[in-house]
Write a protein that holds these residues in place. Structure first.
Motif, PDB file in Angstrom:
ATOM      1  N   HIS A  15      -2.710   9.777  -6.793  1.00  0.00           N
ATOM      2  CA  HIS A  15      -3.103   9.348  -8.137  1.00  0.00           C
ATOM      3  C   HIS A  15      -1.915   9.367  -9.093  1.00  0.00           C
ATOM      4  O   HIS A  15      -0.878   9.969  -8.808  1.00  0.00           O
ATOM      5  CB  HIS A  15      -4.228  10.233  -8.699  1.00  0.00           C
ATOM      6  N   GLU A  61      -5.918   9.299 -13.015  1.00  0.00           N
ATOM      7  CA  GLU A  61      -6.467  10.563 -13.505  1.00  0.00           C
ATOM      8  C   GLU A  61      -6.132  10.656 -14.996  1.00  0.00           C
ATOM      9  O   GLU A  61      -4.982  10.913 -15.356  1.00  0.00           O
ATOM     10  CB  GLU A  61      -5.800  11.696 -12.707  1.00  0.00           C
ATOM     11  N   HIS A  85       2.202  12.425 -14.627  1.00  0.00           N
ATOM     12  CA  HIS A  85       2.707  12.802 -13.307  1.00  0.00           C
ATOM     13  C   HIS A  85       2.278  11.806 -12.244  1.00  0.00           C
ATOM     14  O   HIS A  85       1.373  11.002 -12.456  1.00  0.00           O
ATOM     15  CB  HIS A  85       2.257  14.218 -12.927  1.00  0.00           C
ATOM     16  N   GLU A 135       3.335  15.787  -8.288  1.00  0.00           N
ATOM     17  CA  GLU A 135       2.296  16.696  -7.790  1.00  0.00           C
ATOM     18  C   GLU A 135       2.086  16.402  -6.320  1.00  0.00           C
ATOM     19  O   GLU A 135       1.971  15.247  -5.924  1.00  0.00           O
ATOM     20  CB  GLU A 135       0.989  16.448  -8.562  1.00  0.00           C
TER      21      GLU A 135
END
Ligand code: CO
Length: 143
Positions: A15, A61, A85, A135
Motif C-alpha cells: 500500500h 491507506e 509512506h 514500511e
C-alpha cells in the motif's frame, strides 16, 4: 552478510500511506477514480484513523490523526497532506528486517510490531531511503 533472496519480481507494493486531515474529504477523489472503500479502522496506539481503499492487488491507506500529538498529526503540521509512506509486502518480516539491518539499513523498528488486521510491520528510516519512509508488512493471512 546474509545473501539477497532470489526475487526476480522484487517485492510487491502492499500500500501507499497518505496523511490527510479528514478521511471523508480525502476519500472523495479516490471514489471518483473508482477505488472502493474496503474498511475503516482506528489504531489508538498510533493515534490514527485509517481508511483502506482497494487498488487492484494493493491498497491506498488514508491516515488521519485522532490526536494532534500523534506521528501523523506531527507529519501534517510540518509537511502538510500527501504521501507519507510506501509499504512493501514480505513473507518473513523477522528475517527480512534482520537481513536489511545487516546490509546497513537504518530501521526505525529493530523488531516487527503489530500492524492493522493482525499484520506485522516495521519501518525503515526515510534518511536511509532518500526521503521515503518504507514500511515492511507481513499480512496475517492471504488476501
Ligand atoms: Co502503512
Amino acid at each position: 552478510m546474509s545473501p539477497l533472496p532470489d526475487r526476480p519480481f522484487g517485492l510487491p507494493i502492499d500500500h501507499f500511506g497518505v496523511a490527510v486531515h479528514d478521511l471523508d474529504a480525502a476519500a472523495t477523489p479516490w471514489a471518483v477514480l473508482g477505488l472502493p472503500v474496503a474498511e475503516d479502522e482506528e489504531v489508538p496506539e498510533q493515534g490514527v484513523r485509517v481508511r483502506l481503499l482497494r487498488a487492484g492487488d494493493a491498497w491506498i491507506e488514508l491516515l488521519a490523526p485522532s490526536r494532534d500529538d500523534s506521528p501523523v498529526g506531527r507529519f501534517l503540521r510540518t509537511r502538510g497532506e500527501g504521501l507519507h509512506h510506501v509499504a512493501l509486502r514480505v513473507d518473513d518480516i523477522e528475517a527480512e528486517l534482520a537481513r536489511l539491518i545487516d546490509a546497513g539499513a537504518r530501521a526505525i523498528d529493530a523488531h516487527p510490531r503489530r500492524g492493522r488486521a493482525g499484520s506485522q510491520v516495521a519501518f525503515l528510516h526515510p534518511g536511509w531511503a532518500h526521503g521515503v519512509l518504507i514500511e515492511l508488512v507481513q499480512p496475517a493471512a492471504p488476501r
